[in-house]
Design a protein around this motif. Structure first.
Motif, PDB file in Angstrom:
ATOM      1  N   MET A 184     -11.217  61.357  78.951  1.00 51.20           N
ATOM      2  CA  MET A 184     -10.037  61.534  79.809  1.00 51.20           C
ATOM      3  C   MET A 184      -8.904  62.099  78.968  1.00 51.20           C
ATOM      4  N   SER A 185      -8.291  63.145  79.449  1.00 51.30           N
ATOM      5  CA  SER A 185      -7.189  63.736  78.685  1.00 51.30           C
ATOM      6  C   SER A 185      -5.966  62.840  78.743  1.00 51.30           C
ATOM      7  N   THR A 186      -5.267  62.772  77.631  1.00 46.53           N
ATOM      8  CA  THR A 186      -3.931  62.149  77.666  1.00 46.53           C
ATOM      9  C   THR A 186      -2.933  63.277  77.510  1.00 46.53           C
ATOM     10  N   PHE A 187      -1.914  63.240  78.311  1.00 47.44           N
ATOM     11  CA  PHE A 187      -0.933  64.317  78.290  1.00 47.44           C
ATOM     12  C   PHE A 187       0.349  63.847  77.650  1.00 47.44           C
ATOM     13  N   LYS A 188       0.962  64.749  76.848  1.00 49.38           N
ATOM     14  CA  LYS A 188       2.289  64.422  76.330  1.00 49.38           C
ATOM     15  C   LYS A 188       3.123  65.681  76.129  1.00 49.38           C
ATOM     16  N   PRO A 189       4.440  65.523  76.142  1.00 49.91           N
ATOM     17  CA  PRO A 189       5.313  66.694  75.987  1.00 49.91           C
ATOM     18  C   PRO A 189       5.055  67.403  74.665  1.00 49.91           C
TER      19      PRO A 189
ATOM     20  N   MET B 161       2.695  74.778  78.535  1.00 53.88           N
ATOM     21  CA  MET B 161       3.183  73.786  77.574  1.00 53.88           C
ATOM     22  C   MET B 161       3.805  72.674  78.413  1.00 53.88           C
ATOM     23  N   ILE B 162       3.481  71.427  78.080  1.00 51.70           N
ATOM     24  CA  ILE B 162       4.084  70.307  78.801  1.00 51.70           C
ATOM     25  C   ILE B 162       5.488  70.107  78.243  1.00 51.70           C
ATOM     26  N   ILE B 163       6.487  70.210  79.106  1.00 53.04           N
ATOM     27  CA  ILE B 163       7.871  70.053  78.683  1.00 53.04           C
ATOM     28  C   ILE B 163       8.335  68.618  78.958  1.00 53.04           C
ATOM     29  N   LYS B 164       8.002  68.121  80.159  1.00 55.15           N
ATOM     30  CA  LYS B 164       8.344  66.728  80.505  1.00 55.15           C
ATOM     31  C   LYS B 164       7.099  66.088  81.126  1.00 55.15           C
ATOM     32  N   TYR B 165       6.907  64.817  80.809  1.00 57.43           N
ATOM     33  CA  TYR B 165       5.744  64.115  81.384  1.00 57.43           C
ATOM     34  C   TYR B 165       6.004  62.613  81.404  1.00 57.43           C
ATOM     35  N   VAL B 166       5.652  61.985  82.524  1.00 57.14           N
ATOM     36  CA  VAL B 166       5.724  60.515  82.612  1.00 57.14           C
ATOM     37  C   VAL B 166       4.448  60.002  83.250  1.00 57.14           C
ATOM     38  N   GLY B 167       4.149  58.773  82.979  1.00 61.33           N
ATOM     39  CA  GLY B 167       3.045  58.077  83.647  1.00 61.33           C
ATOM     40  C   GLY B 167       1.686  58.570  83.193  1.00 61.33           C
TER      41      GLY B 167
ATOM     42  N   GLY C 232       6.427  82.388  81.694  1.00 64.50           N
ATOM     43  CA  GLY C 232       7.842  82.077  81.503  1.00 64.50           C
ATOM     44  C   GLY C 232       8.451  81.202  82.584  1.00 64.50           C
ATOM     45  N   LYS C 233       7.732  81.016  83.701  1.00 67.58           N
ATOM     46  CA  LYS C 233       8.298  80.176  84.770  1.00 67.58           C
ATOM     47  C   LYS C 233       8.003  78.708  84.468  1.00 67.58           C
ATOM     48  N   ARG C 234       8.902  77.851  84.930  1.00 66.66           N
ATOM     49  CA  ARG C 234       8.737  76.404  84.770  1.00 66.66           C
ATOM     50  C   ARG C 234       8.377  75.801  86.125  1.00 66.66           C
ATOM     51  N   TYR C 235       7.428  74.872  86.093  1.00 68.92           N
ATOM     52  CA  TYR C 235       6.927  74.261  87.331  1.00 68.92           C
ATOM     53  C   TYR C 235       7.179  72.766  87.274  1.00 68.92           C
ATOM     54  N   ILE C 236       7.719  72.217  88.356  1.00 74.25           N
ATOM     55  CA  ILE C 236       8.103  70.802  88.354  1.00 74.25           C
ATOM     56  C   ILE C 236       7.593  70.073  89.581  1.00 74.25           C
TER      57      ILE C 236
ATOM     58  N   GLY D 241      11.245  66.029  89.340  1.00 70.80           N
ATOM     59  CA  GLY D 241      11.520  66.706  88.075  1.00 70.80           C
ATOM     60  C   GLY D 241      11.092  65.926  86.840  1.00 70.80           C
ATOM     61  N   SER D 242      10.322  64.859  87.050  1.00 72.16           N
ATOM     62  CA  SER D 242       9.928  64.049  85.893  1.00 72.16           C
ATOM     63  C   SER D 242       8.797  64.700  85.109  1.00 72.16           C
ATOM     64  N   ILE D 243       8.099  65.630  85.768  1.00 72.98           N
ATOM     65  CA  ILE D 243       7.052  66.388  85.085  1.00 72.98           C
ATOM     66  C   ILE D 243       7.414  67.875  85.151  1.00 72.98           C
TER      67      ILE D 243
END
Lengths: 101, 402
Positions: A1-6, A20-26, A60-64, A68-70
């Motif tokens: 199982m992948s673990t994700f982090k900023p 690239m993960i910029i923000k991540y929770v949970g 270049g686009k950011r996806y949330i 906005g927590s991720i």
């Protein structure tokens, strides 16, 4: 199982997309084209794309997510589109510019 | 061969077209150009479509100045943002800005602030009106500081009922950017040789004047009653331009006209021109220029531009049709030299950019890529520079990236 982090880079298993993960929770699952994304330096197991998640990503686009927590930054464009726990992400709106001619 | 500016790092804190064009050109030539944008992005990004092109076209005002750059958003009004900027400046060769003195002072990005971080950096300022004098703190765009101030708008207003024709977009901005890129390259060279890093100044006012130098230099010696230049009075009728049957224009530039007169008469199939004693020599053609030009006008009106292009393809002198912007895309000479270079935008659209007008070692100077999305390289740049993710997060919390 992948673990994700900023700061982590992920790649799609069904298209050329990299993020690239910029923000991540949970512990939410990040997918592209409906398939769980892999670590950028992992060997990719080709998955089968889900037609509802093939709207494409743009460099270049950011996806949330809703609150906005991720936040994911697209560092390589591809045909699939991003989702968290099966819910499609939206393009983060840039701050409003002063209107100009 | 490596690109001319490979290994050069530029930090650009600039808006609009003029100064960013220099960054774009240096990116073409291999430099790493870091475009620092306020959180709302370069205000140029807010410009509506001014070219009235089809909605599927690229945005020339974004792509032309910013091709091949990396973008980071920084709020320079806050301490944390400035820290991020200084972090980038530390390892840069060039600092490039369009911001005026009061703003540079307020944001602490003026010469003394940047040189405190990196004493050896080449500090470059592009301004509308120049760093000295009563307008040193005044903003300027190219239609005011270049077009209106160089004498050309005044000259052109004599030829049209509605004042000068509209200035082509970014007309002096592009030449200004070109000038800045050259100045920076010169300063880099000087620094290599002597270790001395310059402060460089380029203004649109000066760029505009440079383009109009002959008229400016001769103005104090010109009789105010001298008639305006007119193509109906061209002293050398075969260094002039003529209207074709389909209302296009053809330019002949047959300097030393005695060399070319007989040939032109032959191409125009005009025995009348060739045999008329009034037009036998350059001196005579000048003396009888009105009648000569009237005759040439009549001849050129008999065929279309395409037909004249065919005829003059055999001409040994210098000439050219006045080609349209669309026709430029199909010009074989342009394609052979690589003066249009294909780029793909982030939206996946293919389009051509005009290459910088300097090519090295037989290679066309091609853009490294399209203009960046606002802030697309914020995290990547800082990670590459050795900043830990935790520190990036702290800056983000503090509002450094907007």
């Amino acid at each position: 199982m992948s673990t994700f982090k900023p700061g982590q880079r992920l790649k799609s298993c069904i298209c050329a997309t990299e993020v690239m993960i910029i923000k991540y929770v949970g512990a939410a699952e990040i997918s592209c084209g409906g398939v769980l994304m892999a670590n950028a330096n992992e060997a990719v197991k080709q998955g089968k794309a889900e037609s509802g998640f093939m709207k494409g990503t743009q460099m270049g686009k950011r996806y949330i997510n809703d609150d906005g927590s991720i936040e994911l930054l697209c560092i390589k464009a591809g045909a699939g589109s991003l989702a968290v726990d099966g819910v499609a992400l939206a393009v983060k709106k840039a701050k409003p510019l002063p209107s100009s001619d | 061969m490596s690109k001319p500016l490979e290994g050069v790092r530029v930090v650009e804190v600039a808006a609009w077209t003029f100064v960013p064009v220099a960054g774009g050109m240096m990116a073409d030539m291999g430099a790493e150009v870091i475009k620092v944008e306020p959180p709302t992005g370069d205000p140029q990004r807010g410009l509506e479509n001014m070219q009235h092109y089809h909605i599927k076209g690229p945005k020339p005002f974004i792509q032309i100045p910013n091709r091949g750059k990396r973008s980071i958003t920084i709020d320079l009004r806050i301490d944390s943002g400035r820290k991020v900027l200084y972090h980038l400046v530390k390892k840069a060769d060039v600092f490039l800005t369009s911001y005026l003195p009061p703003l540079r002072e307020r944001l602490k990005i003026d010469v003394q602030h940047i040189r405190a971080i990196n004493p050896n950096i080449i500090y470059t300022k592009g301004s509308g009106w120049g760093p000295k004098g009563p307008k040193a703190n005044t903003g300027g765009y190219d239609s005011a500081a270049g077009w209106a101030s160089s004498g050309i708008a005044d000259l052109f207003s004599n030829y049209c009922d509605e004042g000068a024709p509209p200035m082509p977009s970014a007309f002096f901005d592009l030449q200004g950017g070109n000038t800045i890129a050259g100045a920076i390259s010169t300063a880099l060279f000087k620094r290599e040789r002597t270790g001395e890093a310059s402060v460089v100044d380029v203004s649109l006012l000066n760029v505009g004047m440079w383009a109009l130098a002959p008229a400016i230099v001769s103005a104090p010696f010109r009789d105010p009653d001298t008639p305006l230049p007119s193509r109906k009075q061209a002293g050398n009728p075969i260094t002039n331009y003529y209207r074709t049957r389909d209302n296009r224009w053809i330019f002949l530039v047959a300097l030393q006209s005695d060399r070319f007169w007989a040939e032109v008469c032959q191409l125009l199939e005009s025995a009348e021109l060739a045999d008329d004693p009034r037009y036998q020599t350059a001196a005579l053609r000048s003396e009888n220029r009105e009648a000569c030009i009237e005759l040439l006008d009549g001849i050129f009106r008999t065929r279309t531009l395409a037909e004249w292009i065919d005829v003059f393809s055999a001409f040994s002198g210098v000439w050219a049709p006045a080609q349209s912007f669309a026709e430029i895309h199909h010009n074989a000479q342009i394609r052979a030299n690589g003066y249009l270079q294909k780029v793909t935008s982030n939206e996946g659209l293919d389009f051509d950019l005009v290459s910088a007008a300097m090519h090295f070692d037989g290679d066309a100077t091609a853009p490294q890529g399209p203009a960046p999305e606002v802030g697309q390289d914020t995290e990547a740049l800082l990670m590459e520079s050795g900043m830990e993710w935790e520190e990036i997060e702290r800056h983000r919390e503090a509002g450094a990236f907007g």
